[in-house]
Design an enzyme around this catalytic site. Structure first.
Site, PDB file in Angstrom:
ATOM      1  N   HIS A   8      -3.098   8.487   4.166  1.00  0.00           N
ATOM      2  CA  HIS A   8      -4.383   7.872   4.532  1.00  0.00           C
ATOM      3  C   HIS A   8      -4.203   6.701   5.500  1.00  0.00           C
ATOM      4  CE1 HIS A   8      -3.429   4.377   2.080  1.00  0.00           C
ATOM      5  NE2 HIS A   8      -2.961   5.231   1.182  1.00  0.00           N
ATOM      6  N   GLU A  82      -2.680   9.246  -5.685  1.00  0.00           N
ATOM      7  CA  GLU A  82      -1.443   8.471  -5.669  1.00  0.00           C
ATOM      8  C   GLU A  82      -0.808   8.425  -7.052  1.00  0.00           C
ATOM      9  OE1 GLU A  82       1.160   7.771  -4.380  1.00  0.00           O
ATOM     10  OE2 GLU A  82       0.845   6.059  -3.042  1.00  0.00           O
TER      11      GLU A  82
END
Length: 199
Positions: A8, A82
């Site tokens: 990201h 994550e």
């Protein structure tokens, strides 16, 4: 098939150096927004059939310009979020960061039962990421882009890449909007092809 594993864009927690892994997490900074906007041109030569992102806001914001350019929906999957920082969450001291990273790469070396304090084990982290990759591969498409997170991408690449040395992945952090390109299948294995530097 071809997998484009995209970290990201930049977030405020990246700037502050914090282990920020909770859902939904922060959005992108101004730089992160520009990084996301640059992705469609950077990937113009790829024939992307599918686009995935984690439940965290930053991955979906990163995927949005690419989705618009391609005319594809963003499939949100929990499995590519994550790696949970557990008791280390929102810490930025070197001891906490080293404990987090060293546990992740212990998993990549085979100690998958190790656990981040208050967080997940390597078994759990790899199982959930694998489940999404298996789902993608089962669609029989030629190329999928997955917007995920630095530690998660590095762990999966180091653990599942049949031509990857764990030491090499551990030594080289994944920068915001950097892309790891893998090719293969769950049955035949995944080969690392290249890293595309952040734009």
């Amino acid at each position: 098939m071809r997998l484009l594993l995209i970290r990201h864009g930049q977030t405020p927690s990246n700037v502050a150096g914090l282990l920020d892994t909770a859902v939904p997490g922060p959005g992108l900074t101004e730089l992160g927004t520009r990084q996301a906007a640059a992705l469609p041109d950077r990937l113009a030569g790829e024939s992307i059939d599918e686009l995935y992102a984690s439940p965290l806001l930053r991955t979906q914001q990163t995927a949005a310009p690419l989705a618009k350019r391609l005319g594809l929906p963003v499939a949100v999957r929990d499995g590519v979020r994550e790696i949970e920082a557990g008791e280390l969450a929102m810490r930025g001291d070197s001891g906490s960061i080293n404990a987090y990273v060293s546990t992740v790469f212990a998993w990549a070396r085979g100690d998958v039962e190790a656990r981040i304090p208050g967080g997940e084990s390597g078994v759990e982290a790899l199982r959930r990421f694998d489940s999404v990759i298996d789902e993608i591969a089962a669609t029989d498409r030629s190329c999928a882009a997955v917007v995920s997170h630095g530690a998660a991408i590095r762990l999966w690449t180091a653990s599942r890449g049949i031509n990857v040395r764990v030491d090499d992945v551990e030594a080289e952090p994944l920068r915001n909007t950097e892309i790891v390109v893998m090719e293969g299948s769950p049955d035949g294995g995944w080969r690392f092809m290249q890293r595309l530097a952040a734009g």
